[in-house]
Design a protein around this motif. Structure first.
Motif: not given
Length: 417
Positions: A23, A25, A37, A39, A55, A245
């Motif tokens: 994943i 972030i 943030h 995701l 987060h 990201y």
């Protein structure tokens, strides 16, 4: 469902749930009065925003910390403890979206998740617009390019490139009238015009590949390399899926700058060629036109207006999400507040108020200045040939472009291009 180690009916051994390791972030971003943030699930391309408190918890779901340990850290950071209801809601959402280890693949519910990628990618190709992939394995292609261009990361190359490009731009500025005169002369010959157009297209292709390669240096990945046509334009494109990201802002800034840097580096061999050729040589005229158009192309991309790279650079430097849309929203709230003293405004920090107001005013001045400059240049260079139409037609076209930009839907994250 009463125990904090449960989510969606699934119990986590020892109360130690773990976020899936793949994943993505994003770093903290400022969006309005709050920090957020992003995701993203790379398996289905879905992305969504979470607040700072969410987060804080999600970043600690690594399978080694117990929920009790996270609760204690959360209480120390924010001054109050998480309840079982909080845990049920958060773990339930993460589980339903398939983000936790052991949870089934999830499909996001409407309204909370926005698809990643470029808008309009689902449309069918037509004669007027469409996309076609050129590379079957873009990851392997960019990896090969990344290895071949590894020297470009060295301090020696970066300093040398900066010195050479600066020297070229200073030389062009000092001999600007000569360049303009010869460049305009080249536009009167069809072979020269075609040669400049072809070389500019190559420069645009290198621009896109540079984004992809530099993102690859910092861990980014490219999902697609292809051709996009919006007739009469046909351009190359690269999709850098996890560009937002990258872990550090400077990596994001470097990725956004890479395109314009590649355009300017592409021009370096042509400046000494132009300087060494005798006056009135047809190749010299063509080279002058290429230098002017190529430099304009690179510098235009650095203007901080969406969707240009300059907008991305400014957004990353300031840590902003949807900078243009949020600055416009802040300005609307400010105007409404001036009309109605009872209107409530979010608690914007002082720096953010200045950043939003400055961008709203600055972008308006940029657009106005660009339109005025375009009309004046058209009037200066084209009036003798086209008469009054040299002023009227560019004015109407620029007004239509501004109107289309204002009417365009906002709120999406723009990728470098």
């Amino acid at each position: 469902m009463d125990e904090p180690g449960h989510a969606g009916g699934v119990a986590y051994a020892g109360g130690q749930p773990a976020l899936r390791s793949d994943i993505l972030i994003s770093p903290a971003l400022r969006r309005g009065a709050v920090r957020v943030h992003m995701l993203k699930d790379p398996c289905n391309g879905r992305a969504f925003r979470v607040g700072v408190k969410e987060h804080f918890v999600i970043a600690r779901l690594d399978g080694t910390r117990s929920l009790a340990e996270i609760e204690q850290a959360y209480a120390r950071e924010f001054g109050f403890a998480l309840t079982q209801a909080h845990w049920r809601r958060m773990l339930g959402l993460l589980h339903s979206r398939g983000l936790l280890v052991g949870s089934p693949p999830g499909w996001p519910s409407s309204g909370t998740v926005r698809p990643a990628g470029r808008r309009g990618a689902h449309r069918r190709n037509t004669l007027l617009r469409g996309d076609v992939r050129l590379v079957a394995d873009p990851v392997a292609c960019v990896e090969r390019l990344r290895r071949l261009t590894g020297f470009a990361r060295t301090p020696l190359f970066l300093v040398l490139a900066l010195v050479l490009v600066s020297a070229m731009e200073i030389g062009m500025a000092l001999r600007g009238s000569e360049l303009v005169r010869e460049g305009l002369r080249a536009l009167q010959h069809l072979p020269s015009l075609v040669a400049v157009a072809v070389l500019l297209w190559v420069s645009l292709a290198l621009h896109e590949l540079a984004h992809a390669v530099v993102a690859g240096w910092f861990g980014g990945s490219v999902s697609e390399i292809g051709l996009r046509w919006r007739l009469p334009m046909i351009i190359m494109y690269c999709k850098v899926e996890n560009y937002m990201y990258l872990p550090r802002r400077r990596h994001q800034v470097a990725t956004a700058v890479a395109g314009a840097a590649a355009n300017l580096l592409f021009l370096l061999p042509f400046y000494p060629l132009w300087a060494l050729l005798p006056p009135c040589h047809p190749v010299r005229d063509t080279t002058a036109a290429l230098l002017l158009a190529g430099t304009g192309q690179a510098l235009l991309n650095l203007i901080p207006l969406p969707p240009l790279d300059g907008y991305q650079i400014l957004s990353h430097v300031l840590g902003m999400s949807d900078y243009a849309a949020e600055s416009r929203k802040y300005l609307q709230l400010l105007m409404k507040r001036q009309q109605d003293v009872k209107c409530e405004m979010p608690d914007y920090p002082r720096f953010i108020r200045l950043a939003y107001l400055g961008y709203a005013i600055g972008s308006a001045l940029l657009v106005l200045g660009a339109c005025t400059g375009g009309v004046l240049l058209s009037r200066h260079f084209l009036t003798d040939r086209f008469g009054a139409a040299a002023t009227v037609v560019p004015t109407v076209l620029l007004a239509l472009m501004v109107a289309a930009t204002v009417a365009r839907p906002r709120g999406r994250t723009v990728e470098p291009g």
